[in-house]
Design a protein around this motif. Sequence first.
Motif, PDB file in Angstrom:
ATOM      1  N   CYS A  25      -6.130   3.197  -4.841  1.00 47.92           N
ATOM      2  CA  CYS A  25      -5.388   2.673  -5.999  1.00 47.92           C
ATOM      3  C   CYS A  25      -5.681   1.194  -6.233  1.00 47.92           C
ATOM      4  CB  CYS A  25      -3.893   2.878  -5.806  1.00 47.92           C
ATOM      5  SG  CYS A  25      -3.202   1.843  -4.483  1.00 47.92           S
ATOM      6  N   TYR A  26      -6.174   0.507  -5.220  1.00 43.84           N
ATOM      7  CA  TYR A  26      -6.571  -0.914  -5.274  1.00 43.84           C
ATOM      8  C   TYR A  26      -5.419  -1.896  -5.524  1.00 43.84           C
ATOM      9  CZ  TYR A  26     -11.290   0.774  -4.821  1.00 43.84           C
ATOM     10  OH  TYR A  26     -12.414   1.389  -4.332  1.00 43.84           O
ATOM     11  N   CYS A  62       0.833  -1.225   0.000  1.00 45.45           N
ATOM     12  CA  CYS A  62       0.000   0.000   0.000  1.00 45.45           C
ATOM     13  C   CYS A  62       0.862   1.268   0.000  1.00 45.45           C
ATOM     14  CB  CYS A  62      -0.892  -0.015   1.243  1.00 45.45           C
ATOM     15  SG  CYS A  62      -1.753   1.532   1.520  1.00 45.45           S
ATOM     16  N   CYS A  70      -3.907  -3.201  -3.124  1.00 49.85           N
ATOM     17  CA  CYS A  70      -4.209  -4.188  -2.077  1.00 49.85           C
ATOM     18  C   CYS A  70      -5.137  -5.272  -2.604  1.00 49.85           C
ATOM     19  CB  CYS A  70      -4.843  -3.493  -0.871  1.00 49.85           C
ATOM     20  SG  CYS A  70      -6.225  -2.401  -1.313  1.00 49.85           S
ATOM     21  N   CYS A  84      -6.335   6.570   2.462  1.00 47.77           N
ATOM     22  CA  CYS A  84      -6.295   5.644   1.310  1.00 47.77           C
ATOM     23  C   CYS A  84      -6.354   6.417  -0.003  1.00 47.77           C
ATOM     24  CB  CYS A  84      -7.485   4.691   1.421  1.00 47.77           C
ATOM     25  SG  CYS A  84      -7.780   3.704  -0.045  1.00 47.77           S
TER      26      CYS A  84
END
Length: 248
Positions: A97-98, A58, A100, A94
């Motif tokens: 951006c995904y 992340c 994760c 957060c």
Amino acid sequence: MAHAQSSRIQEFIGDPVSDSPVVDRDKMEEIFQDIQADIRYDHELNGCLNCGICTATCPAAHYYDFSPREIVQLLWTENLEGIYDAMQEKIWACAQCYTCAARCPFENSPGGLIMLMREAAIKHGMESAKNVLRPFSRVMLKLISTGNQLSPDMINAEGFPDWGPNISKVEAPLKVLRQAIPIPTLNTTATAWEVNLKTSVELYTIWEETGVLVQLETIDENLYDVILDIMDERREDLEDWEDEQDDD
Ligand code: SF4
Ligand code: SF4
């Protein structure tokens, strides 16, 4: 983003450990149930090994006191106090951006779960949501009233002080530069492209039907009033235009 430090210890069950406002357990449960009731929740949380792969990849975790692993664990273990506490600041770190979601062995989407928590924070009118969204009121006004996020005339020294002296190159003779684009719908400066009146009005219906306007009213009543006035005006313009077509 300033980091809130925990300045006191938990005094009783249900007392969040940070400086966030104290709320009763029923309220925390209501907030969690809203997050859990979302149709996306079961797709985005399938279990959690607590392996930390999400946090290791992340980008936000490198810069802030923030860990997607921690957020997922709070949801997975249904830790109401921790969830409420994380919604006071951490969830706003957060970057959506995904990365994760692409890495999690359980096919969880920590970023998606954080989005649900953000939506719940807005729905419940949390101060954290108001504080985070306040600087974006100009962008929200533009987006909701025209469908454009950023227009050329917003890119100026006042709006982007962090760009430094280079902003003057963009500011230059804006109208002339835009007129030089060989696509007529891009010759505008007040919007990124020319927005058809009918399209705008259809967009307003989408905002109404999907609950976006209700959410906006919760976090910024003044902006909501301004946008309602714009919508009424544009709807009247469209009706006048349609009447004119009928007369012809
Ligand atoms: S959400 Fe996935 S990647 Fe993150 S700690 Fe849990 S199992 Fe590991
Ligand atoms: S979506 Fe959010 S939590 Fe996931 S990797 Fe990106 S910044 Fe981190």
